[in-house]
Design a protein around this motif. Structure first.
Motif, short mmCIF file in Angstrom:
data_model
loop_
_atom_site.label_atom_id
_atom_site.label_comp_id
_atom_site.label_asym_id
_atom_site.label_seq_id
_atom_site.Cartn_x
_atom_site.Cartn_y
_atom_site.Cartn_z
N HIS A 152 31.12 -6.17 -7.53
CA HIS A 152 29.71 -5.78 -7.61
C HIS A 152 29.08 -5.83 -6.23
O HIS A 152 28.16 -6.60 -5.96
CB HIS A 152 28.96 -6.69 -8.59
CG HIS A 152 29.49 -6.62 -10.00
ND1 HIS A 152 29.23 -5.56 -10.84
CD2 HIS A 152 30.29 -7.46 -10.69
CE1 HIS A 152 29.83 -5.76 -12.00
NE2 HIS A 152 30.49 -6.91 -11.93
N THR A 153 29.60 -5.00 -5.32
CA THR A 153 29.06 -4.91 -3.97
C THR A 153 28.65 -3.49 -3.62
O THR A 153 28.29 -3.23 -2.47
CB THR A 153 30.07 -5.43 -2.94
OG1 THR A 153 31.27 -4.64 -3.02
CG2 THR A 153 30.41 -6.90 -3.19
N ILE A 154 28.68 -2.57 -4.59
CA ILE A 154 28.27 -1.20 -4.35
C ILE A 154 27.92 -0.54 -5.68
O ILE A 154 28.51 -0.87 -6.72
CB ILE A 154 29.37 -0.38 -3.63
CG1 ILE A 154 28.83 0.97 -3.15
CG2 ILE A 154 30.61 -0.22 -4.49
CD1 ILE A 154 29.77 1.73 -2.25
N ASP A 155 26.94 0.35 -5.65
CA ASP A 155 26.58 1.17 -6.80
C ASP A 155 27.58 2.32 -6.86
O ASP A 155 27.77 3.06 -5.89
CB ASP A 155 25.15 1.69 -6.59
CG ASP A 155 24.67 2.59 -7.73
OD1 ASP A 155 25.49 3.02 -8.55
OD2 ASP A 155 23.45 2.86 -7.77
N TYR A 156 28.23 2.50 -8.01
CA TYR A 156 29.27 3.53 -8.12
C TYR A 156 28.72 4.95 -8.04
O TYR A 156 29.50 5.90 -7.94
CB TYR A 156 30.10 3.32 -9.38
CG TYR A 156 31.28 2.41 -9.17
CD1 TYR A 156 31.19 1.33 -8.28
CD2 TYR A 156 32.48 2.59 -9.82
CE1 TYR A 156 32.27 0.49 -8.06
CE2 TYR A 156 33.57 1.76 -9.60
CZ TYR A 156 33.45 0.70 -8.72
OH TYR A 156 34.53 -0.13 -8.49
N SER A 157 27.41 5.11 -8.06
CA SER A 157 26.85 6.43 -7.79
C SER A 157 27.10 6.84 -6.34
O SER A 157 27.00 8.02 -6.01
CB SER A 157 25.34 6.43 -8.06
OG SER A 157 25.06 6.17 -9.42
N MET A 158 27.42 5.87 -5.48
CA MET A 158 27.70 6.14 -4.07
C MET A 158 29.17 6.44 -3.82
O MET A 158 29.56 6.68 -2.68
CB MET A 158 27.30 4.92 -3.22
CG MET A 158 25.92 4.39 -3.46
SD MET A 158 24.65 5.53 -2.87
CE MET A 158 23.16 4.64 -3.32
N VAL A 159 29.99 6.43 -4.87
CA VAL A 159 31.44 6.48 -4.71
C VAL A 159 31.97 7.89 -4.94
O VAL A 159 31.58 8.56 -5.90
CB VAL A 159 32.12 5.48 -5.66
CG1 VAL A 159 33.63 5.56 -5.55
CG2 VAL A 159 31.63 4.06 -5.37
N ASP A 160 32.88 8.31 -4.06
CA ASP A 160 33.52 9.60 -4.23
C ASP A 160 34.78 9.49 -5.08
O ASP A 160 34.96 10.24 -6.03
CB ASP A 160 33.89 10.20 -2.87
CG ASP A 160 34.55 11.56 -2.99
OD1 ASP A 160 33.81 12.53 -3.23
OD2 ASP A 160 35.79 11.65 -2.87
N HIS A 161 35.66 8.59 -4.71
CA HIS A 161 36.86 8.35 -5.51
C HIS A 161 37.37 6.95 -5.21
O HIS A 161 36.88 6.27 -4.30
CB HIS A 161 37.95 9.40 -5.26
CG HIS A 161 38.50 9.41 -3.87
ND1 HIS A 161 37.82 9.96 -2.80
CD2 HIS A 161 39.66 8.92 -3.35
CE1 HIS A 161 38.55 9.82 -1.70
NE2 HIS A 161 39.66 9.18 -2.00
N ILE A 162 38.35 6.50 -5.98
CA ILE A 162 38.88 5.15 -5.85
C ILE A 162 40.40 5.24 -5.81
O ILE A 162 41.01 5.94 -6.63
CB ILE A 162 38.45 4.24 -7.01
CG1 ILE A 162 36.92 4.20 -7.12
CG2 ILE A 162 39.00 2.83 -6.84
CD1 ILE A 162 36.41 3.52 -8.37
N GLU A 163 40.99 4.51 -4.89
CA GLU A 163 42.44 4.53 -4.73
C GLU A 163 42.99 3.15 -5.04
O GLU A 163 42.50 2.14 -4.51
CB GLU A 163 42.79 4.94 -3.31
CG GLU A 163 42.15 6.28 -2.95
CD GLU A 163 42.02 6.50 -1.47
OE1 GLU A 163 41.91 7.66 -1.06
OE2 GLU A 163 42.01 5.51 -0.71
N VAL A 164 44.00 3.11 -5.89
CA VAL A 164 44.52 1.83 -6.38
C VAL A 164 46.02 1.76 -6.14
O VAL A 164 46.77 2.62 -6.61
CB VAL A 164 44.23 1.65 -7.89
CG1 VAL A 164 44.70 0.27 -8.34
CG2 VAL A 164 42.75 1.85 -8.19
N ILE A 165 46.43 0.78 -5.36
CA ILE A 165 47.85 0.44 -5.24
C ILE A 165 48.07 -0.76 -6.14
O ILE A 165 47.46 -1.81 -5.95
CB ILE A 165 48.24 0.07 -3.80
CG1 ILE A 165 47.87 1.18 -2.83
CG2 ILE A 165 49.73 -0.22 -3.72
CD1 ILE A 165 48.15 0.82 -1.38
N GLN A 166 48.95 -0.63 -7.12
CA GLN A 166 49.14 -1.70 -8.10
C GLN A 166 50.32 -2.57 -7.70
O GLN A 166 51.41 -2.08 -7.44
CB GLN A 166 49.33 -1.10 -9.49
CG GLN A 166 48.16 -0.21 -9.90
CD GLN A 166 48.07 0.00 -11.40
OE1 GLN A 166 47.81 -0.92 -12.15
NE2 GLN A 166 48.30 1.23 -11.82
N GLY A 167 50.07 -3.86 -7.65
CA GLY A 167 51.10 -4.81 -7.28
C GLY A 167 50.96 -5.25 -5.83
O GLY A 167 50.41 -4.53 -4.99
#
Length: 733
Positions: A152-167
């Motif tokens: 909870h450090t940013i409003d997701y309206s400001m987000v373009d995309h999210i990249e997730v490396i799992q593990g």
């Protein structure tokens, strides 16, 4: 040539061509089709200290999504680990039904814990371990004193995309035991001046009144002028009280902080300057603030009889909890430095997190007030600054060999003190981390890709002498400067025996430090020194993963199996209303599967599943004899979604999220699973677009996973949010 019409195309996790990158498009000038998500989209990239291909490459057509899981650019099908790119379309769909960032991640990642629906996300893990959360490559996680609020450090309206490396992975440094979640902020739209307005209102369906309504508004502008690109966006949200499936107020968490009965705002600004066709400088700043209104107090529930905690009008003790974060970055990219790519990022983050007042036994001090009568609250403050530098050459051995070298540095200063009585709770700590790395990627034959890398972590803690609080005996602890160093390795292989199919395997080590603040404040034995305090030893997590994936014209599928182990882990346990750090051997294994299918050009679906099991050595005899509970691992989950465009104007989206029952060693933590269904429709008007979203469509009455299985506590026996309707309108001009 108008080189700044679109932003550079690699995001920022410190990849092959960037200090912090993860994904790139080979051509930012053309939309790309992602087989993973089955949607046509703008380049899944970042304009941050990310990178792009060289100038000439940006003018060439391309349709291949490129992902880097090991700080070297590679296509999705060539990644030796499970990587998930959450597209802007998916984020916008989720925002139609919820603004809770933890809920959005949970809705899209089955191995991410179900959201607590609170300001605190403690206990929310990825593959059973804490992930490293980044914004444009800048760390949001606070390793020395995790507050659980990094989601909870940013409003997701400001987000373009999210990249997730799992593990766990060895290439992204401290804190990535469970993986990496890199949040890429919005980029400017092409054109000299663009504006966007988005407004929405949310209400529970069981009642419509001011106390339970929530409102949100966002305004943004962006564009380019000569050699400059710019973006400015501001958002504000006022959230009312939440109701459960029975129409009752959900209990407010006056101590950890809550999303309901709160106000928040976010300001994002970017300014970039093209020095020439191959050099670019960018400054980014994001300020996020969320604070409770303090208009309600919790009414303790009755866990044994299934009565959830509720709320009533009242004034809590102390000041309202809040989270206030400044994230600032300055990046420089040279896309043609003697045929190589140089990327540099310098960043600074200022983080303040105030918790609510409580009469916890940890805060009692007879010299101040009689036992049981003293209320206090803690404030955690962190300032960290650092750099990320990388240099990549991908032209070696007839372009079959790519080498990336780099250096990451970070200084973290953290303390936690008691707000009302001005007492030391966690002494000031300075953490210094220096990490050079080298990464190789070799393709000896067209069907085989090998990767390997090494990262050296040097870490040093500087801690002054201090005295613990009275509840821990008020003992004096001698300060010191313990240091640690670890050499981390990763090895990966991807084999493509036939077209569209590949097999992958990966071994990678993650490096993190334990919750240093929790360990230091819990010392109760006199005569201790931090220089020989065993609980400060770092955590090295070994992650082994193997799997198979298929990418066809319409069908994309992936199946993977992983084992994550640590010989000296950090399990958290609740003891007498306090969370205590336990250093024990732990192991988590799991299976993940996903299927994406493009039924037609206008209809697509996704099915994703996660199975997870975690165990630890409870008696230090070398045997993993006990199960990790809900404070540490997520339940098995199945997520299904379907989105459709019925006409050029009318779209729909529906998702179902089922958390399966789960048993633990303690019978009172048995988890009773639940099904949540969300749906949304959108219609494009002559001017703008209107959206209607319904969360928890079936109005499921349930108690959250955390409240059922993470702890046994009547005060925090919280129900989940009941059915809500969100009406939104957005317009670009």
């Amino acid at each position: 040539m108008k080189r700044h019409a679109l932003w550079p195309t690699v995001s920022m996790l410190g990849l092959a061509v960037s200090a912090p990158g993860l994904a790139q498009e080979a051509n930012p000038a053309e939309p790309a089709f992602s087989e993973q998500s089955g949607v046509s989209e703008q380049p899944a990239t970042s304009e941050q200290p990310g990178t792009s291909e060289q100038t000439s490459a940006r003018t060439e057509p391309a349709d291949v999504m490129v992902v880097t899981a090991s700080r070297t650019g590679t296509t999705v099908e060539d990644s030796p680990q499970t990587v998930r790119i959450i597209t802007n379309e998916e984020i916008q769909q989720q925002l139609q039904v919820t603004t809770d960032s933890s809920q959005i991640l949970s809705n899209l990642l089955p191995s991410y814990s179900p959201s607590r629906q609170k300001m605190s996300g403690s206990g929310e893990t990825l593959r059973g371990r804490r992930p490293l959360i980044l914004i444009d490559g800048i760390p949001q996680s606070n390793p020395l004193r995790p507050t659980g609020r990094e989601a909870h450090t940013i409003d997701y309206s400001m987000v373009d995309h999210i990249e997730v490396i799992q593990g766990a992975n060895a290439t992204n440094g401290i804190g990535a035991a469970g993986g990496v979640i890199n949040i890429i902020t919005r980029r400017p739209e092409p054109g000299s001046f663009n504006q966007h307005v988005d407004v929405q209102m949310t209400t529970p369906t069981s009642q419509l009144k001011s106390e339970t309504n929530s409102y949100k508004v966002n305004y943004g502008l962006s564009g380019n002028a000569g050699d400059f690109d710019y973006l400015f966006s501001v958002g504000y949200e006022d959230q009312g009280m939440f109701l459960d499936g029975d129409g009752d107020y959900i209990g407010v968490d006056n101590t950890q902080g809550d999303l309901m009965d709160s106000r928040s705002y976010d300001i994002l600004g970017k300014l970039a300057y093209w020095i020439d066709d191959n050099q670019r400088l960018q400054f980014t700043v994001n300020h996020y603030d969320i604070e409770g209104n303090g208009d309600y107090v919790s009414v303790t529930g009755d866990r044994e009889n299934g009565v959830p905690t509720t709320s009533e009008r009242g004034t809590p003790e102390g000041d309202a909890p809040f989270n206030e974060v400044w994230t600032t970055g300055l990046s420089y990219d040279n896309y043609d430095l003697e045929g190589m790519h140089l990327s540099a990022l310098a960043y600074y983050q200022d983080y303040q997190s105030l918790f609510g007042a409580t009469d916890s036994g940890n805060f009692q001090d007879p010299s101040i007030a009689p036992d049981g009568t003293l209320y206090d609250q803690s404030m955690a403050e962190t300032q960290k600054w650092g750099t990320k530098l990388s240099l990549t050459n991908d032209q070696l051995w007839d372009e079959r060999l790519k080498i990336t070298g780099g250096l990451d540095t970070m200084v973290d200063e953290t303390e936690q003190y008691l707000w009302l009585t001005d007492r030391t709770y966690v002494p000031p700590i300075q953490y210094t981390d220096i990490s050079p790395f080298l990464q190789f990627e070799l393709r000896p034959v067209d069907s085989l890709l090998l990767s390997a890398g090494v990262r050296y972590e040097y870490a040093k803690l500087d801690i002054d002498s201090y005295r613990t609080v009275a509840a821990n005996g008020g003992v004096d602890v001698e300060g010191g400067s313990p240091s640690f160093d670890e050499t981390l390795f990763n090895f990966g292989a991807v084999w493509t025996p036939v077209e569209n199919w590949n097999l992958f395997a990966n071994y990678s080590e993650g490096f993190s430090v334990p919750d240093v603040g929790r360990a230091l404040r819990g010392i109760s034995e006199p005569g201790r020194s931090v220089d020989n305090f065993e609980n400060l030893r770092p955590i090295v997590t070994d992650n082994i993963e193997t799997g198979v994936r298929y990418e066809g014209d319409r069908l994309g599928a992936e199946l993977s199996y992983y084992v994550s182990s640590s010989d000296f882990g950090d399990r958290v346990e609740e003891v007498n209303d306090a969370f205590v750090l336990k250093r024990e051997e732990t192991e988590i294994e799991g299976v993940e599967a996903s299927v994406d299918y493009q039924f037609t050009s206008n209809h697509k679906g996704r099915l994703a599943y996660s199975y997870m099991d975690g165990r630890y050595d409870s008696d230090d005899n070398g045997s993993l004899d006990a199960k990790l509970n809900g404070l540490n691992v997520a339940p098995d989950r199945l997520i299904a979604s379907w989105s459709a465009r019925w006409t050029p104007e009318f779209t729909s989206f529906v998702q179902a999220n089922y958390a399966f029952d789960k048993s633990f060693d303690e019978e009172e933590r048995e988890f009773d699973g639940y099904l949540l269904v969300d749906a949304a429709v959108g219609y494009e008007l002559p001017v703008g677009q209107v959206n209607v979203g319904v969360a928890n469509l079936l109005d499921e009455d349930y108690v959250t996973y955390y409240s059922q299985s993470a702890l046994v506590n009547d005060d925090r026996y919280f129900a989940g949010r009941g059915r809500t309707v969100t009406l939104g309108y957005s317009v670009d001009f």
